[in-house]
Design a protein around this motif. Structure first.
Motif, PDB file in Angstrom:
ATOM      1  N   VAL A   1       0.845  -1.193   0.000  1.00  0.00           N
ATOM      2  CA  VAL A   1       0.000   0.000   0.000  1.00  0.00           C
ATOM      3  C   VAL A   1       0.884   1.248   0.000  1.00  0.00           C
ATOM      4  O   VAL A   1       1.816   1.365   0.798  1.00  0.00           O
ATOM      5  N   VAL A   2       0.592   2.169  -0.914  1.00  0.00           N
ATOM      6  CA  VAL A   2       1.204   3.496  -0.893  1.00  0.00           C
ATOM      7  C   VAL A   2       0.074   4.515  -0.814  1.00  0.00           C
ATOM      8  O   VAL A   2      -1.065   4.228  -1.189  1.00  0.00           O
TER       9      VAL A   2
ATOM     10  N   ASN B   1       5.519  19.877  12.362  1.00  0.00           N
ATOM     11  CA  ASN B   1       6.963  19.705  12.259  1.00  0.00           C
ATOM     12  C   ASN B   1       7.410  20.042  10.833  1.00  0.00           C
ATOM     13  O   ASN B   1       6.600  20.229   9.929  1.00  0.00           O
ATOM     14  N   ALA B   2       8.708  20.090  10.636  1.00  0.00           N
ATOM     15  CA  ALA B   2       9.243  20.230   9.290  1.00  0.00           C
ATOM     16  C   ALA B   2       8.933  18.975   8.482  1.00  0.00           C
ATOM     17  O   ALA B   2       8.993  17.858   9.000  1.00  0.00           O
ATOM     18  N   VAL B   3       8.572  19.164   7.207  1.00  0.00           N
ATOM     19  CA  VAL B   3       8.421  18.023   6.305  1.00  0.00           C
ATOM     20  C   VAL B   3       9.811  17.528   5.925  1.00  0.00           C
ATOM     21  O   VAL B   3      10.636  18.306   5.426  1.00  0.00           O
ATOM     22  N   ILE B   4      10.075  16.258   6.182  1.00  0.00           N
ATOM     23  CA  ILE B   4      11.379  15.663   5.855  1.00  0.00           C
ATOM     24  C   ILE B   4      11.190  14.687   4.695  1.00  0.00           C
ATOM     25  O   ILE B   4      10.501  13.682   4.831  1.00  0.00           O
ATOM     26  N   ASN B   5      11.797  15.030   3.565  1.00  0.00           N
ATOM     27  CA  ASN B   5      11.704  14.161   2.396  1.00  0.00           C
ATOM     28  C   ASN B   5      12.725  13.032   2.473  1.00  0.00           C
ATOM     29  O   ASN B   5      13.920  13.277   2.663  1.00  0.00           O
ATOM     30  N   ASP B   6      12.249  11.812   2.312  1.00  0.00           N
ATOM     31  CA  ASP B   6      13.114  10.641   2.249  1.00  0.00           C
ATOM     32  C   ASP B   6      14.021  10.743   1.013  1.00  0.00           C
ATOM     33  O   ASP B   6      13.544  11.055  -0.084  1.00  0.00           O
ATOM     34  N   GLU B   7      15.297  10.463   1.186  1.00  0.00           N
ATOM     35  CA  GLU B   7      16.256  10.649   0.090  1.00  0.00           C
ATOM     36  C   GLU B   7      15.942   9.757  -1.113  1.00  0.00           C
ATOM     37  O   GLU B   7      15.928  10.222  -2.264  1.00  0.00           O
ATOM     38  N   ALA B   8      15.681   8.488  -0.876  1.00  0.00           N
ATOM     39  CA  ALA B   8      15.405   7.565  -1.987  1.00  0.00           C
ATOM     40  C   ALA B   8      14.104   7.925  -2.695  1.00  0.00           C
ATOM     41  O   ALA B   8      14.018   7.876  -3.928  1.00  0.00           O
ATOM     42  N   LEU B   9      13.091   8.307  -1.922  1.00  0.00           N
ATOM     43  CA  LEU B   9      11.820   8.687  -2.534  1.00  0.00           C
ATOM     44  C   LEU B   9      11.951   9.992  -3.316  1.00  0.00           C
ATOM     45  O   LEU B   9      11.282  10.182  -4.339  1.00  0.00           O
ATOM     46  N   THR B  10      12.812  10.882  -2.832  1.00  0.00           N
ATOM     47  CA  THR B  10      13.041  12.139  -3.555  1.00  0.00           C
ATOM     48  C   THR B  10      13.633  11.861  -4.932  1.00  0.00           C
ATOM     49  O   THR B  10      13.253  12.498  -5.929  1.00  0.00           O
ATOM     50  N   GLU B  11      14.547  10.924  -4.996  1.00  0.00           N
ATOM     51  CA  GLU B  11      15.134  10.556  -6.298  1.00  0.00           C
ATOM     52  C   GLU B  11      14.054  10.037  -7.243  1.00  0.00           C
ATOM     53  O   GLU B  11      14.050  10.354  -8.443  1.00  0.00           O
ATOM     54  N   LYS B  12      13.120   9.253  -6.716  1.00  0.00           N
ATOM     55  CA  LYS B  12      12.042   8.732  -7.550  1.00  0.00           C
ATOM     56  C   LYS B  12      11.113   9.858  -8.008  1.00  0.00           C
ATOM     57  O   LYS B  12      10.616   9.862  -9.146  1.00  0.00           O
TER      58      LYS B  12
ATOM     59  N   LEU C   1       1.940  12.578 -10.657  1.00  0.00           N
ATOM     60  CA  LEU C   1       1.582  11.775  -9.487  1.00  0.00           C
ATOM     61  C   LEU C   1       1.383  10.311  -9.849  1.00  0.00           C
ATOM     62  O   LEU C   1       1.790   9.419  -9.102  1.00  0.00           O
ATOM     63  N   VAL C   2       0.764  10.054 -11.000  1.00  0.00           N
ATOM     64  CA  VAL C   2       0.581   8.673 -11.435  1.00  0.00           C
ATOM     65  C   VAL C   2       1.918   7.993 -11.664  1.00  0.00           C
ATOM     66  O   VAL C   2       2.143   6.850 -11.240  1.00  0.00           O
ATOM     67  N   LYS C   3       2.843   8.692 -12.322  1.00  0.00           N
ATOM     68  CA  LYS C   3       4.164   8.126 -12.559  1.00  0.00           C
ATOM     69  C   LYS C   3       4.883   7.854 -11.241  1.00  0.00           C
ATOM     70  O   LYS C   3       5.537   6.811 -11.068  1.00  0.00           O
ATOM     71  N   LEU C   4       4.782   8.803 -10.306  1.00  0.00           N
ATOM     72  CA  LEU C   4       5.470   8.620  -9.029  1.00  0.00           C
ATOM     73  C   LEU C   4       4.873   7.465  -8.228  1.00  0.00           C
ATOM     74  O   LEU C   4       5.617   6.640  -7.682  1.00  0.00           O
ATOM     75  N   ILE C   5       3.560   7.394  -8.170  1.00  0.00           N
ATOM     76  CA  ILE C   5       2.904   6.315  -7.425  1.00  0.00           C
ATOM     77  C   ILE C   5       3.395   4.954  -7.906  1.00  0.00           C
ATOM     78  O   ILE C   5       3.692   4.047  -7.106  1.00  0.00           O
ATOM     79  N   GLN C   6       3.526   4.798  -9.200  1.00  0.00           N
ATOM     80  CA  GLN C   6       3.974   3.509  -9.747  1.00  0.00           C
ATOM     81  C   GLN C   6       5.409   3.183  -9.335  1.00  0.00           C
ATOM     82  O   GLN C   6       5.784   2.018  -9.233  1.00  0.00           O
ATOM     83  N   LYS C   7       6.205   4.217  -9.090  1.00  0.00           N
ATOM     84  CA  LYS C   7       7.589   4.014  -8.666  1.00  0.00           C
ATOM     85  C   LYS C   7       7.704   3.727  -7.171  1.00  0.00           C
ATOM     86  O   LYS C   7       8.726   3.231  -6.707  1.00  0.00           O
ATOM     87  N   LEU C   8       6.669   4.052  -6.404  1.00  0.00           N
ATOM     88  CA  LEU C   8       6.741   3.926  -4.942  1.00  0.00           C
ATOM     89  C   LEU C   8       6.514   2.503  -4.451  1.00  0.00           C
ATOM     90  O   LEU C   8       6.838   2.186  -3.316  1.00  0.00           O
ATOM     91  N   PHE C   9       5.894   1.650  -5.274  1.00  0.00           N
ATOM     92  CA  PHE C   9       5.617   0.271  -4.832  1.00  0.00           C
ATOM     93  C   PHE C   9       6.910  -0.536  -4.660  1.00  0.00           C
ATOM     94  O   PHE C   9       7.846  -0.402  -5.399  1.00  0.00           O
TER      95      PHE C   9
END
Length: 371
Positions: free
Chosen positions: A61-62, A286-297, A363-371
């Motif tokens: 689930v994402v 809090n501050a939004v902290i972007n995950d490094e690997a997810l940021t690359e995606k 967003l569609v492209k990113l969602i597919q990369k998050l799985f």
């Protein structure tokens, strides 16, 4: 993708009928109706406003999030979609966000058989007061979720521009309110009073030293006083004075230091002037902290969509309660250009609807990369 005219119409309806935080009842009904008409599954969570939907099947689930509330601002844009609610306006573009996420949801539904898992779509209430995302976390909407994403329109960026960074993406937001109790009297006899205006002025000046003398040049913070009040006529010394403002920081140590210094200043000036000073200090998102690997995606997805990608050197000083989600599971949050002459939270803010043409595809492209 969903017909762009339909996406724009969704946005325009949301814009005409805005609702403030925790009062988004009709907005929630409209979202539910659209989702049901497109046979999107709605998942029941204990939420008074806002809702959660899902597309896809499987254990993975994402999550994809949009905010849905508006601001208590009187709109000054003369347009055919001007807000019908007096003193309420989508001055932050959450109408843009809802339409974008709806369009992305429809495309994900069309590709449902290809998805390697489920996409949980979060239509979140009360972002503007900083507590809606935490409410969703407490309701359990992130249970089983491996990653969460979202975006915010950015009127300072041109349509087609995209901004992101790993690590801190937005600031932590705190609010302070200071109540000063002195002793009022006749303006001609100040020696018989304890003038809270003098104390107010001393505090206002001293507060500016929190950043300049306590925060390293290699770090950053913002302290802004947004409101002051005292007195109501020219020849009377008042009993009380008041101020409130905000502190923006990007790491826990600086956040704690700023709060500590403000407490010390209030205590010290209260003693020096023999007055009572009460500090109310409220921690908001809090501050939004972007995950490094997810940021690359996210960068990959943005480039594939055709965006001009900017990797920010510094985080944005705005607040965003998406942080409650990304504090719970790995997350990534981006800014997408909406090109307005006026910035977010301005009564003349008017985003360019062309943002709707490409943001859903990203967003569609990113969602597919998050799985």
């Amino acid at each position: 993708m969903t017909d762009i005219n339909q996406v724009k119409e969704w946005r325009r309806v949301f814009h005409r009928y805005p609702e403030v935080s925790y009062a988004e009842f009709e907005t929630t009904k409209r979202l539910r109706k659209i989702l049901e008409e497109h046979e999107i599954k709605i998942v029941d969570y204990p939420l008074q406003t806002g809702l959660v939907a899902e597309v896809g099947q499987g254990e993975k689930v994402v999550a994809l999030r949009t905010d849905i509330d508006a601001l208590p601002i009187l709109e000054q844009v003369d347009s055919e979609i001007r807000s019908s609610a007096e003193g309420v306006m989508h001055a932050c573009g959450h109408d843009i966000h809802m339409a974008t996420i709806l369009a992305a949801t429809m495309e994900l539904k069309a590709r449902e058989a290809e998805l390697p898992g489920r996409v949980r779509i979060l239509f979140q209430a009360a972002e503007e007061v900083g507590s809606g995302a935490q409410q969703m976390v407490e309701a359990g909407v992130l249970d089983g979720v491996k990653a969460v994403t979202g975006f915010h329109n950015d009127p300072t960026l041109k349509v087609g521009e995209f901004a992101i960074k790993s690590g801190a993406m937005t600031s932590a937001v705190d609010r302070f309110a200071i109540h000063i109790q002195g002793k009022g009297g006749h303006a001609a006899k100040p020696e018989e009073s304890n003038d809270p205006m003098i104390i107010l002025g001393q505090l206002m000046t001293s507060i500016q030293s929190i950043v300049s003398r306590n925060v390293s040049a290699f770090d950053s913070a913002v302290v802004t006083i947004g409101e002051v009040s005292a007195g109501n006529t020219w020849n009377v010394i008042p009993d009380q004075a008041y101020m409130q403002g905000t502190v923006r920081t990007f790491n826990a140590a600086t956040r704690a230091k700023a709060e500590e210094r403000l407490q010390d200043l209030c205590a010290g000036i209260a003693k020096a002037f023999d007055a009572n000073i009460e500090l109310e200090y409220i921690h908001l998102p809090n501050a939004v902290i972007n995950d490094e690997a997810l940021t690359e995606k996210a960068v990959e997805a943005a480039e594939e969509t055709g965006y001009s990608v900017q990797i920010l050197g510094e985080p944005k000083t705005i607040g965003e309660d998406f942080s409650a989600l990304s504090d719970t599971v790995p997350g990534v949050f981006a800014f997408i250009g909406s090109e307005s002459d006026y910035d977010l939270h301005h009564p003349k803010y008017q985003p360019d609807e062309r943002i709707l043409e490409t943001a859903p595809d990203y967003l569609v492209k990113l969602i597919q990369k998050l799985f």
